[in-house]
Design an enzyme around this catalytic site. Sequence first.
Site, PDB file in Angstrom:
ATOM      1  N   CYS A  41      -2.274 -15.894  -1.625  1.00  0.00           N
ATOM      2  CA  CYS A  41      -2.780 -14.635  -2.092  1.00  0.00           C
ATOM      3  C   CYS A  41      -4.334 -14.621  -2.071  1.00  0.00           C
ATOM      4  O   CYS A  41      -4.851 -13.304  -2.142  1.00  0.00           O
ATOM      5  CB  CYS A  41      -2.408 -14.517  -3.542  1.00  0.00           C
ATOM      6  SG  CYS A  41      -0.558 -14.619  -3.869  1.00  0.00           S
ATOM      7  N   HIS A  64      -6.380  -9.349  -6.383  1.00  0.00           N
ATOM      8  CA  HIS A  64      -5.473  -9.656  -5.920  1.00  0.00           C
ATOM      9  C   HIS A  64      -4.282  -8.799  -6.554  1.00  0.00           C
ATOM     10  O   HIS A  64      -4.328  -8.885  -7.961  1.00  0.00           O
ATOM     11  CB  HIS A  64      -5.166 -11.107  -5.694  1.00  0.00           C
ATOM     12  CG  HIS A  64      -3.616 -11.285  -5.560  1.00  0.00           C
ATOM     13  ND1 HIS A  64      -2.783 -10.782  -4.562  1.00  0.00           N
ATOM     14  CD2 HIS A  64      -2.766 -12.072  -6.158  1.00  0.00           C
ATOM     15  CE1 HIS A  64      -1.725 -11.076  -4.641  1.00  0.00           C
ATOM     16  NE2 HIS A  64      -1.335 -11.993  -5.670  1.00  0.00           N
ATOM     17  N   ASN A  88       3.449  -7.011  -4.782  1.00  0.00           N
ATOM     18  CA  ASN A  88       2.381  -7.898  -4.534  1.00  0.00           C
ATOM     19  C   ASN A  88       2.627  -8.290  -2.964  1.00  0.00           C
ATOM     20  O   ASN A  88       3.844  -8.991  -2.602  1.00  0.00           O
ATOM     21  CB  ASN A  88       2.958  -9.308  -5.257  1.00  0.00           C
ATOM     22  CG  ASN A  88       2.135 -10.499  -4.999  1.00  0.00           C
ATOM     23  OD1 ASN A  88       1.520 -10.742  -4.017  1.00  0.00           O
ATOM     24  ND2 ASN A  88       2.023 -11.484  -6.024  1.00  0.00           N
TER      25      ASN A  88
END
Length: 315
Positions: free
Chosen positions: A113, A241, A271
């Site tokens: 990530c 993020h 995500n």
Amino acid sequence: MHGSRITSVGHYQPAGVLTNEDLAAMVDTSDEWIRSRVGIRTRHIAGPEEPVDELAWHAGAKALAAAGLPPDGVDLVVVATSTAVDRSPNMAARVSARLGIPAPAALDVNVVCAGFTHALATADHAVRAGAATRALVIGADKMSSIVDWTDRSSCVLVGDGAGAAVVEACEPGQEPGIGPVLWGSVPEMGDAVRIEGEPPRFAQEGQKVYRWATTQLPPLARQACERAGFALDEIAAVVLHQANLRIVEPLAERIGAVNAVVARDVVDSGNTSAASVPLALSKLVERGEIVTGDPVLLFGFGGNLSYAGQVVRCP
């Protein structure tokens, strides 16, 4: 060593959209359950005929077009991903071939990530050292290919997509548009976010990640601003993020950039791992929520409990 700047951005998401109602027909969940816990409404899901390099190619092509840059003007391609299927050729080589970039240095970065902000720093360092003049930096992940669709704690989170940025050397005397990176990791907590096994599957310790992100990352993000020479009230946008809205919102508040637009792309995209930061940044630019020259804090975090952040000037 003149520094570098972002001259354009671009993003791409697959056409397929998976709603919370769709998920409720697949696993024991509901729209209310998902929104109350992670804040996500929809996510884009790539089909079996859309590999990671195709997502990355579309985003990279848009960034090059926005910069007015021909493929032969790029001498470095860096792709951040953790969902590549093959080990060789890597994603950077595959994307370079699709785009017709003739002879770039081509490397992949796997920091999950935090991949894009690590890749951006890598490109900035290469330009500063004189090893590259123009780089294409892409974050791309197909998280739908590594999630267990019977596990409601993880499948409600993920989406697919890609975001890209063109990074160019500054002219002599021109102020750098990419600030110094602040990066690091917490190796002893690395198993809090995992992509393991055969076939590989995504899993995480959600509460552990939440506590770490909301308590440990705010001072690090503030330090990234300090390294770039910006006061918190000068930051025009914060692009974290996009892990979970319940992480993004308290983390942004605790950073203390009171005048900043906060990217909340996770609501519509889920995500997307390494794609999340450039995807959210590109959308802010596209919608005109930030304008050329605005200082923007980028901060990626997640897998390995790695983190990397820097302040960039909006292209």
